[in-house]
Enzyme design. Structure first.
Site, PDB file in Angstrom:
ATOM      1  N   THR A  73      42.184  67.128  21.913  1.00  0.00           N
ATOM      2  CA  THR A  73      41.348  67.020  21.386  1.00  0.00           C
ATOM      3  C   THR A  73      40.051  66.351  21.921  1.00  0.00           C
ATOM      4  O   THR A  73      39.173  67.147  22.300  1.00  0.00           O
ATOM      5  CB  THR A  73      41.038  67.143  19.684  1.00  0.00           C
ATOM      6  N   THR A 105      46.497  66.961  18.702  1.00  0.00           N
ATOM      7  CA  THR A 105      47.967  65.918  17.380  1.00  0.00           C
ATOM      8  C   THR A 105      49.030  66.854  16.588  1.00  0.00           C
ATOM      9  O   THR A 105      50.070  66.379  16.510  1.00  0.00           O
ATOM     10  CB  THR A 105      46.875  65.728  16.100  1.00  0.00           C
ATOM     11  N   ASP A 106      48.780  68.319  16.989  1.00  0.00           N
ATOM     12  CA  ASP A 106      50.185  69.058  16.058  1.00  0.00           C
ATOM     13  C   ASP A 106      51.232  68.373  16.746  1.00  0.00           C
ATOM     14  O   ASP A 106      52.302  68.459  15.260  1.00  0.00           O
ATOM     15  CB  ASP A 106      49.417  70.642  16.284  1.00  0.00           C
ATOM     16  N   LYS A 162      53.528  62.985  12.488  1.00  0.00           N
ATOM     17  CA  LYS A 162      51.793  63.366  11.822  1.00  0.00           C
ATOM     18  C   LYS A 162      52.088  63.654   9.955  1.00  0.00           C
ATOM     19  O   LYS A 162      52.990  64.626  10.117  1.00  0.00           O
ATOM     20  CB  LYS A 162      51.307  64.275  12.739  1.00  0.00           C
TER      21      LYS A 162
END
Lengths: 454, 454
Positions: A106, A182-183, A260
């Site tokens: 991102t 970020t996943d 996360k």
């Protein structure tokens, strides 16, 4: 025209051509149930066919099935702006030389756009234009290694990154920044931690939870924090993301201990079972520990050990799990099984037969806990001891994800089962902690700081 | 003699008989590498054959493989005490009538023993003897429903419990306590929440993280807290466990929002995405919310809806996952698939084909996130929207475990796919939250209380 319909395929492309529409047109679309107005956007490479995508006035994107469209018309036009504004990135003599390796995350893909575009574009000049502070920190170069959504990341991608880092580290670069979706960022930071032996420079994985077209974006601050860490003496793989909801500071997480934990918050990443390595605020780093590898004056030689066994089964225990899934992995020639057991490292006795068979067939079986926090403790109950007796290896404090990555990496490094067991139980990259750290559970860094606990 | 070797089978039993040893003997055991001294313990029903188990002086149990023993001798004898001391549980007129349903969990099986025994024994008299405070709270009866390790718990056990609770609630009992092993307690609390329609009395699931033979045991305090909640007006399924490391108070968690988050700490359970319903301290309850079902003056009729579809696949996404696992579930006739995806609810595009096939074959596919905290947000990225378009249902804030339980329960209730989808998306037992609650992420109840945030 086809240049102007980037990402559209088959029916959707044909449909847009028929209606004489091009990207950035402001359009009105009607379906049986709804009417939309917005800007026609380009699509990602992996987007599903048969849909068009528009950006609504509220800045959210929506995909509309072509088959559902009853009416479509152009009602305006947005100035087509295919380039992010670009200025020359000013180089300063003596500043650290940092390379940013693009993966499609991102930060990289959305740093600055005015038309709603999702074009991944991030030359040094574009980055400088979007985040001018970077030029006060380092001299920046960028390379696109690949361009994917992070959920599509696989071992081959980790390998590509590791090889590229090896080359850059040994050719005199001072630090690496890896913008990443970020996943699966925690998987990648763990994989690079294991793969990069004797890493000589900082490697900082970074992302953002809000794209830069939104006022609450964390993209710029995370990038500045990452650049600060990339120019530091921390010669390890770290993950740097915002540390609290107050948007104040970033936390520096060790690559093998981070996860996360929230779908949408910006301070979603946490170090598990330990406090983070440090924090970064206003381009100043404050370490909470001295226990990390510091850059040597005479740089050591970085070696990328990237072989990775892909046939690793990740078995998340649940009350409905039966032996047959494990037998299936065995039948398919899997080499390792990662168990995410319950509590201190347990699974139901009804699957013991399959675990025994796996071990008899020289499959490496590693136990971790789905609680995420804490050490497995397989000596406490008789069921844990029985699994140990069978030959299940205890993953100590490793999270299931980290255990999975380590298992694949270890089985890539050696074909000898005893060597593999030994390597699996060796602390390679800070993944094993010496002890429980009570303040690390449910920590709130703001509070720990206030109470002088770190 | 065989009475005195409870739990021992085959070789181990023969070995002990040959050496003329009986339970509670103090023995010295030598293997090639170590010497142990301790009390010979009985074994659990599911214990693996070929081992003897002794309690060491440090209070830990250890299992020793009979084949490894080079020497064994009796060096003393512990007074054989097969019964937990028992006093009559004093009944007080007008006190709430509470039933404790035994499952084999730690609270129940280890409440009081002096010899190191792990005999599950918990008659009202034994409980009173161990935790006399209980008699100030309620009139207690106990029933053993089954006796298993919690990792062996399956849907059939949830069904047995739900039926028993239905009977007790409708026959005038005031509350139920279910001592339960902590490993799968969250699964059970969720399952009972869905299964017990119009529950008229409190059902409190409780456990302990330290057995009662250890000075730091939380067994007695958790039981007192559970009894307090069982006599309250909270006519819901809750889970009550210690709330902080300070051993001060218990937290009352809604059955569908709670999870074990640490392998060994006593305050391991947390409400996810919300603050807990309340706390309990010194037999006083303080609710943080008014949003719960209160006991009606005229009791409603509790109905146990226990049908549960067992063929539910729990697919934890990871970078090495391939389509073949999903095809395997489809081929095996599975009816539902629970996806624990990444981030806002994503999986790799390489498994889309299998997900599409599952949906085409009328398998219900539910998306949750492995981040645990936060809502899935499948409208944010094109990949999420594509999954929605295929027919994947978004699990909102449900944790993967809760999503799994709900999916199995929903598919047990109806064979009609559209009805099932509707039921899956209906808030049945507080599993869906209206909104994100920022203070619920990384909360520290001590701090929230201090700051008057709850």
């Amino acid at each position: 025209m086809s240049e102007n319909l980037k990402g559209y395929k088959k029916d959707a492309k044909k449909f847009l051509i028929e209606h004489n529409l091009k990207l950035w047109d402001i359009i009105k679309v009607e379906t049986k149930t709804t009417t939309y107005e917005g800007i026609l956007l380009p699509r990602y490479e992996y987007s599903k066919a048969g849909f068009i995508e528009i950006k609504l006035e509220n800045n959210y994107n929506v995909g509309i099935k072509v088959d559902d469209i009853t009416k479509i018309e152009k009602i305006g036009e947005k100035e087509a702006k295919y380039k992010i504004p670009e200025k020359d990135f000013p180089k300063t003599k003596g500043f650290p030389e940092i390379t940013l390796l693009g993966t499609g995350g991102t930060v990289a893909s959305r740093l600055d756009y005015t038309t709603g575009a999702v074009i991944p574009a991030f030359s040094p000049g574009e980055l400088f234009s979007a985040v001018p502070e970077l030029a006060d920190i380092c001299n920046l170069e960028t390379e696109i290694v690949f361009k994917i959504f992070s959920e599509n990341m696989q071992a081959t991608h980790w390998q590509q990154l590791a090889h590229q880092i090896e080359t850059l580290a040994n050719s005199g670069k001072d630090g690496i920044i890896i913008p990443h979706g970020t996943d699966t960022m925690g998987y990648t930071s763990a994989a690079l931690s294991f793969m990069l032996k004797d890493l000589s420079i900082p490697v900082v994985v970074v992302g953002s939870q809000r794209s830069s077209d939104r006022p609450s974006s964390d993209a710029a601050m995370n990038l500045i924090n990452a650049a600060t860490v990339a120019t530091s003496d921390i010669a390890e793989v770290t993950l740097v993301m915002l540390g609290s909801s107050s948007h104040d500071y970033g936390l520096i997480h060790r690559g093998t201990l981070v996860r996360k934990l929230h779908t949408s918050y910006r301070h979603t990443f946490r170090t598990i079972d330990d406090i983070p390595m440090g924090m970064v605020q206003n381009r100043t780093i404050r370490m909470f520990t001295d226990n990390y590898h510091k850059k040597d004056k005479k740089k050591r030689e970085t070696t990328a050990l990237t072989d990775f066994e892909k046939k690793i089964g990740f078995i998340y225990f649940y009350p409905g799990l039966t032996s047959e899934m494990i037998h299936y992995y065995i039948d398919k020639g899997y080499k390792g099984l990662l168990l995410a057991g319950t509590g201190l490292g347990h699974v139901a006795t009804r699957i013991y037969d399959a675990i025994e068979r796996a071990i008899e067939e020289d499959i490496l079986v590693l136990m971790t806990s789905q609680t995420l926090f804490g050490f497995v403790g397989m000596n406490v109950y008789s069921t844990g001891r029985e699994l140990l007796d069978m030959g299940v290896l205890p993953g100590k404090n490793m999270m299931p994800e980290v255990g999975y990555v380590k298992l694949g990496w270890v089985l890539g490094q050696t074909d000898n089962l005893e060597d593999a067991k030994k390597l699996l139980m060796t602390n390679i990259a800070g993944e094993f902690l010496d002890r429980e750290i009570p303040i690390a559970f449910n920590y709130d860094i703001d509070r720990l700081l206030k109470d002088n606990l770190i």
